[in-house]
Scaffold this motif. Sequence first.
Motif, PDB file in Angstrom:
ATOM      1  N   PRO A  81       0.790  -1.228   0.000  1.00 13.91           N
ATOM      2  CA  PRO A  81       0.000   0.000   0.000  1.00 13.91           C
ATOM      3  C   PRO A  81       0.824   1.281   0.000  1.00 13.91           C
ATOM      4  N   ASP A  82       2.090   1.187   0.390  1.00 14.65           N
ATOM      5  CA  ASP A  82       2.940   2.373   0.441  1.00 14.65           C
ATOM      6  C   ASP A  82       3.958   2.425  -0.699  1.00 14.65           C
ATOM      7  N   VAL A  83       3.744   1.609  -1.725  1.00 19.49           N
ATOM      8  CA  VAL A  83       4.664   1.554  -2.864  1.00 19.49           C
ATOM      9  C   VAL A  83       4.024   2.270  -4.046  1.00 19.49           C
ATOM     10  N   LEU A  84       4.771   3.186  -4.639  1.00 17.88           N
ATOM     11  CA  LEU A  84       4.285   3.956  -5.777  1.00 17.88           C
ATOM     12  C   LEU A  84       4.839   3.366  -7.069  1.00 17.88           C
ATOM     13  N   VAL A  85       4.038   3.440  -8.132  1.00 20.97           N
ATOM     14  CA  VAL A  85       4.516   3.021  -9.441  1.00 20.97           C
ATOM     15  C   VAL A  85       4.577   4.261 -10.323  1.00 20.97           C
ATOM     16  N   ALA A  86       5.696   4.405 -11.028  1.00 16.26           N
ATOM     17  CA  ALA A  86       5.930   5.595 -11.858  1.00 16.26           C
ATOM     18  C   ALA A  86       5.393   5.355 -13.259  1.00 16.26           C
ATOM     19  N   GLY A  87       4.200   5.867 -13.537  1.00 16.49           N
ATOM     20  CA  GLY A  87       3.615   5.713 -14.856  1.00 16.49           C
ATOM     21  C   GLY A  87       3.287   4.265 -15.160  1.00 16.49           C
ATOM     22  N   ASP A  88       3.449   3.875 -16.409  1.00 14.42           N
ATOM     23  CA  ASP A  88       3.187   2.506 -16.836  1.00 14.42           C
ATOM     24  C   ASP A  88       4.390   1.649 -16.463  1.00 14.42           C
ATOM     25  N   VAL A  89       4.324   1.077 -15.277  1.00 12.54           N
ATOM     26  CA  VAL A  89       5.474   0.365 -14.736  1.00 12.54           C
ATOM     27  C   VAL A  89       5.791  -0.918 -15.507  1.00 12.54           C
ATOM     28  N   LEU A  90       4.848  -1.390 -16.322  1.00 14.96           N
ATOM     29  CA  LEU A  90       5.058  -2.598 -17.120  1.00 14.96           C
ATOM     30  C   LEU A  90       5.441  -2.285 -18.571  1.00 14.96           C
ATOM     31  N   ALA A  91       5.679  -1.003 -18.855  1.00  9.60           N
ATOM     32  CA  ALA A  91       5.890  -0.568 -20.234  1.00  9.60           C
ATOM     33  C   ALA A  91       7.118  -1.198 -20.887  1.00  9.60           C
ATOM     34  N   GLY A  92       8.139  -1.531 -20.114  1.00  9.14           N
ATOM     35  CA  GLY A  92       9.364  -2.055 -20.697  1.00  9.14           C
ATOM     36  C   GLY A  92       9.444  -3.561 -20.760  1.00  9.14           C
ATOM     37  N   VAL A  93       8.397  -4.264 -20.299  1.00 14.99           N
ATOM     38  CA  VAL A  93       8.470  -5.723 -20.212  1.00 14.99           C
ATOM     39  C   VAL A  93       8.572  -6.367 -21.588  1.00 14.99           C
ATOM     40  N   ASN A 124       8.317 -13.366 -29.247  1.00 18.44           N
ATOM     41  CA  ASN A 124       7.669 -13.897 -28.035  1.00 18.44           C
ATOM     42  C   ASN A 124       6.913 -12.846 -27.228  1.00 18.44           C
ATOM     43  N   THR A 125       6.571 -11.741 -27.867  1.00 13.85           N
ATOM     44  CA  THR A 125       5.726 -10.750 -27.218  1.00 13.85           C
ATOM     45  C   THR A 125       4.353 -10.753 -27.896  1.00 13.85           C
ATOM     46  N   PRO A 126       3.330 -10.297 -27.158  1.00 11.38           N
ATOM     47  CA  PRO A 126       3.433  -9.641 -25.854  1.00 11.38           C
ATOM     48  C   PRO A 126       3.568 -10.632 -24.705  1.00 11.38           C
ATOM     49  N   ALA A 127       4.171 -10.145 -23.622  1.00  9.89           N
ATOM     50  CA  ALA A 127       4.121 -10.869 -22.362  1.00  9.89           C
ATOM     51  C   ALA A 127       2.743 -10.663 -21.738  1.00  9.89           C
ATOM     52  N   PHE A 128       2.402 -11.499 -20.788  1.00  9.81           N
ATOM     53  CA  PHE A 128       1.107 -11.416 -20.116  1.00  9.81           C
ATOM     54  C   PHE A 128       1.358 -10.937 -18.685  1.00  9.81           C
ATOM     55  N   THR A 129       0.895  -9.736 -18.397  1.00  8.68           N
ATOM     56  CA  THR A 129       1.306  -9.048 -17.176  1.00  8.68           C
ATOM     57  C   THR A 129       0.110  -8.539 -16.387  1.00  8.68           C
ATOM     58  N   ASP A 130       0.326  -8.342 -15.098  1.00 11.26           N
ATOM     59  CA  ASP A 130      -0.678  -7.672 -14.273  1.00 11.26           C
ATOM     60  C   ASP A 130      -0.009  -7.074 -13.043  1.00 11.26           C
ATOM     61  N   ILE A 131      -0.748  -6.205 -12.378  1.00 11.37           N
ATOM     62  CA  ILE A 131      -0.314  -5.627 -11.102  1.00 11.37           C
ATOM     63  C   ILE A 131      -1.313  -6.048 -10.049  1.00 11.37           C
ATOM     64  N   HIS A 132      -0.787  -6.554  -8.936  1.00  7.86           N
ATOM     65  CA  HIS A 132      -1.643  -7.139  -7.908  1.00  7.86           C
ATOM     66  C   HIS A 132      -1.363  -6.465  -6.565  1.00  7.86           C
ATOM     67  N   PRO A 133      -2.283  -5.643  -6.062  1.00  6.07           N
ATOM     68  CA  PRO A 133      -2.061  -5.005  -4.757  1.00  6.07           C
ATOM     69  C   PRO A 133      -2.088  -6.026  -3.625  1.00  6.07           C
TER      70      PRO A 133
END
Length: 282
Positions: A81-93, A124-133
């Motif tokens: 809960p106290d971690v910030l993500v800068a913009g699209d944090v998965l953009a470089g995956v 081999n892209t796209p990768a399959f990604t998500d963000i999970h709080p």
Amino acid sequence: MARTITAHEVADAVYAAIPRLACVLPPDVLAGLKAAREAEGDPRGRIVLDQLVENARIAERDQVPLCQDTGTVWASLEIGPDVLVAGDVLAGVDDAVARAYDEALLRKSVVGNAIFDRTNSGDNTPAFTDIHPVSEPGVARLHIMLKGGGSDNASRVVMLVPGAGRAGIVDALVDCVREKAANACPPLVIGIGIGATFDKVAGLAKRALMRPIDADAPDEETRALEGELLAAVNATGIGAGALGGSHTALAVRVETAPCHIAALPLAINMGCSAMRRCTVDL
């Protein structure tokens, strides 16, 4: 003080992990295969387990893939809960995946569209990604998995009625194993999701695969259910390589969630004997 996670950090972690995951079996899975080999009473099952252990040894020594199917890339970022993500944090995956698969000479297995364009994407892209709080303060944890087609194809989602209960879950898993386990390269690691909604329960099953097979569930109820499910799967006698024996699966891992009073969602995500996954603390 809040932490900030950047797209660069996530991409670097994915890029570094892929070549090793493709060639080096996680220690818990290798230990599980060795323990199964020692305990297996069926001669054919023991031969298969011997071969899997030897395959892992050669792959690590020669830095060649454990399996010709080097999988699709699944990456799930858990943030507290106290971690910030800068913009699209998965953009470089995707760029990290493309570079890693090209440089490590790994097979590319992704098509452009499941139905309208079955052309290989070529990187081999796209990768399959998500963000999970998650509720843990300070956590920035990246799960990475290379998932082969055979094991994912052997998976399923079943919307059980609540009255099916525990016995219905066991029966649904055994039915799936009897029908599909032979194509998923056993001995398996099986992720089970129970609860949530139709679209979320499969994510529970996928995350369940990330818990090492030598790490018990944190609560007694889940541990007991995992033991019951594993015993039922191994009682099928399908065995390693589907050639018979007492080790159809090395472990069953369960994740549960709340759900609607009228529902009992169940997801079964098969993991093959080359269970290629890691967790990176960012």
